[in-house]
Design a protein around this motif. Structure first.
Motif, PDB file in Angstrom:
ATOM      1  N   GLU A 185      11.934  37.812 -90.897  1.00  0.00           N
ATOM      2  CA  GLU A 185      11.503  38.538 -89.602  1.00  0.00           C
ATOM      3  C   GLU A 185       9.993  38.505 -89.528  1.00  0.00           C
ATOM      4  N   ILE A 186       9.395  38.625 -90.709  1.00  0.00           N
ATOM      5  CA  ILE A 186       7.882  38.653 -90.773  1.00  0.00           C
ATOM      6  C   ILE A 186       7.211  37.296 -90.970  1.00  0.00           C
ATOM      7  N   PHE A 187       7.983  36.637 -91.934  1.00  0.00           N
ATOM      8  CA  PHE A 187       7.195  35.161 -92.122  1.00  0.00           C
ATOM      9  C   PHE A 187       8.047  33.927 -91.631  1.00  0.00           C
ATOM     10  N   ASN A 188       7.672  33.738 -90.458  1.00  0.00           N
ATOM     11  CA  ASN A 188       8.308  32.460 -90.021  1.00  0.00           C
ATOM     12  C   ASN A 188       7.177  31.923 -88.831  1.00  0.00           C
ATOM     13  N   PRO A 189       7.309  30.697 -88.313  1.00  0.00           N
ATOM     14  CA  PRO A 189       6.544  29.913 -87.737  1.00  0.00           C
ATOM     15  C   PRO A 189       5.959  30.352 -86.338  1.00  0.00           C
ATOM     16  N   GLY A 190       7.154  31.384 -85.826  1.00  0.00           N
ATOM     17  CA  GLY A 190       7.078  32.015 -84.673  1.00  0.00           C
ATOM     18  C   GLY A 190       5.824  33.017 -84.643  1.00  0.00           C
ATOM     19  N   MET A 191       5.398  33.437 -85.743  1.00  0.00           N
ATOM     20  CA  MET A 191       4.604  34.567 -86.010  1.00  0.00           C
ATOM     21  C   MET A 191       2.971  34.024 -85.489  1.00  0.00           C
ATOM     22  N   ARG A 192       2.931  32.473 -85.482  1.00  0.00           N
ATOM     23  CA  ARG A 192       1.370  32.012 -85.186  1.00  0.00           C
ATOM     24  C   ARG A 192       1.021  32.490 -83.791  1.00  0.00           C
ATOM     25  N   ASP A 193      -0.257  32.981 -83.854  1.00  0.00           N
ATOM     26  CA  ASP A 193      -0.911  33.534 -82.658  1.00  0.00           C
ATOM     27  C   ASP A 193      -2.434  32.674 -82.634  1.00  0.00           C
ATOM     28  N   MET A 194      -2.361  32.002 -81.767  1.00  0.00           N
ATOM     29  CA  MET A 194      -3.574  31.366 -81.413  1.00  0.00           C
ATOM     30  C   MET A 194      -4.665  32.161 -80.974  1.00  0.00           C
ATOM     31  N   GLY A 195      -4.028  33.055 -80.017  1.00  0.00           N
ATOM     32  CA  GLY A 195      -5.028  34.139 -79.370  1.00  0.00           C
ATOM     33  C   GLY A 195      -5.700  35.066 -80.314  1.00  0.00           C
ATOM     34  N   TRP A 196      -4.883  35.473 -81.326  1.00  0.00           N
ATOM     35  CA  TRP A 196      -5.488  36.113 -82.573  1.00  0.00           C
ATOM     36  C   TRP A 196      -6.545  35.595 -83.326  1.00  0.00           C
TER      37      TRP A 196
END
Length: 393
Positions: A185-196
């Protein structure tokens, strides 16, 4: 016998006063044991303001600050009050997590009480002396470790490669595997955040080379820095993102003035930071597993790592990343250059890493250790005892 029959006395040099990969694994284990109905009591140094609250009773063990690393503490005894508490708890197995004074006293106590005792191996302690100009002491440390681990009924390594190294070093005749899991739930590709990333001043098209971990020289910060210098000389466009905190941060910031330092991150913030990298660079040779390596693979980014214990069991060379001879600066730089310049190579390695990491779940890996506990208790009940330590040439 199952988990609900277990009464485990856990001895650790650091259970929760500093957050690191080893003690987080121990805390996850205790959480799992308690949910399965086991009884657990922890014996460890404590501090007034720990990094995170304990999840089980922790009996204070006296300790001293480590010279040059005062954030860590060395247990100095197993006091009488702790021994009385242990007798009242009536464990049916002891688990030692560090080969320090506390661990040695616990093993001796287990022998006197005729209780089985197992050890988990979290760090290649013998390699640490290399970073303090004392490499000549490594054979002595290996001999001390061998005597300690051979007095245990069994030892558990976090990776296949580390288990084989322990067998090659003749540390014990019963070497099992207690690996590490991943919180998907924490480590997955969906956590990528280009805005961050943009908020940190990183342009979208610039490949990000990441470092994650405690900022201490034992993590290979010198090799990391030299490799980045080499990469810059090759005129490979990149940005370095450092996630972590530690006593070497000031040195590392001065050594890499163009890098972005986020400080310590945890939970979803850590998952976002890792997933927002383009490649993880892990030059360390001291890990027995490498939690950050698995976390990076689960987020879908390639890993360039030293060919060492832990990494060898996680990184498939040329598939999920690259394994490079420790200290080989030019080779490290070449591997990083490939992933910085070739988005398709990054994507292919990322897909392979996600697939590989899918088999690591915390409940599964912790149940494997529970099964090991039960096996050792049954063996001891049937009269099986570990061979005593033999002379070391």
């Amino acid at each position: 016998m199952d988990a609900s029959d277990l009464r485990i006395a856990l001895f650790s040099g650091n259970y929760n006063y500093i957050r690191d990969g080893a003690n987080q694994a121990l805390n996850r284990l205790v959480d799992y044991l308690l949910k399965q109905g086991a009884e657990v009591r922890v014996y460890s140094p404590t501090v007034e303001k720990p990094a995170f609250p304990p999840n089980a009773p922790v009996i204070h063990i006296p300790s001293l600050a480590v010279p040059r690393r005062p954030e860590y503490r060395i247990p100095i005894a197993l006091p009488r009050r702790a021994r009385r508490d242990l007798e009242a708890f009536r464990p049916n197995i002891l688990h030692v997590a560090s080969p320090d004074v506390l661990g040695h006293r616990a093993v001796s106590l287990a022998h006197r009480a005729d209780l089985p005792v197992v050890a988990s191996v979290h760090t290649r302690f013998e390699t640490y002396v290399r970073y303090y100009g004392l490499a000549f002491l490594e054979p002595v440390l290996l001999a001390i470790l061998r005597r300690f681990y051979r007095r245990c009924d069994a030892i558990f390594a976090p990776s296949d490669s580390m288990a084989q190294l322990l067998r090659d070093q003749r540390m014990n005749y019963d070497v099992g595997i207690w690996t590490r899991g991943i919180d998907r739930e924490i480590f997955n590709p969906g956590m990528r955040d280009m805005g961050w990333r943009r908020g940190l001043g990183i342009e979208d098209e610039v490949p990000v080379i990441g470092f994650v971990g405690r900022l201490v020289m034992e993590k290979g910060l010198d090799v990391f820095s030299e490799t980045i210098d080499c990469l810059s000389k090759k005129q490979v466009r990149h940005k370095v993102l450092v996630v972590g905190e530690g006593p070497a941060r000031d040195w590392f910031e001065k050594r890499l003035p163009q890098a972005v330092f986020t400080g310590f991150q945890k939970g979803a913030n850590l998952g976002r930071a890792v997933a927002s990298m383009d490649v993880l660079f892990n030059p360390s040779v001291t890990e027995t597993f490498g939690n950050v390596t698995l976390e990076a693979l689960a987020t879908g980014i390639p890993v360039v790592a030293a060919r060492a214990t832990g990494s060898e069991s996680l990184v498939s060379d040329g598939v999920t990343g690259r394994l490079i001879r420790p200290g080989a600066i030019e080779e490290f730089a070449g591997a990083l250059a490939l992933y910085c310049r070739d988005p398709e190579a990054r994507a292919a390695a990322g897909r392979a890493g996600i697939a590989m990491s899918s088999r690591f779940g915390w409940d599964e890996v912790n149940q494997a250790l529970v099964d090991g506990y039960c096996r050792i208790i049954r063996q001891r009940a049937a009269g099986g005892r570990p061979p005593g330590p033999s002379p070391v040439p």
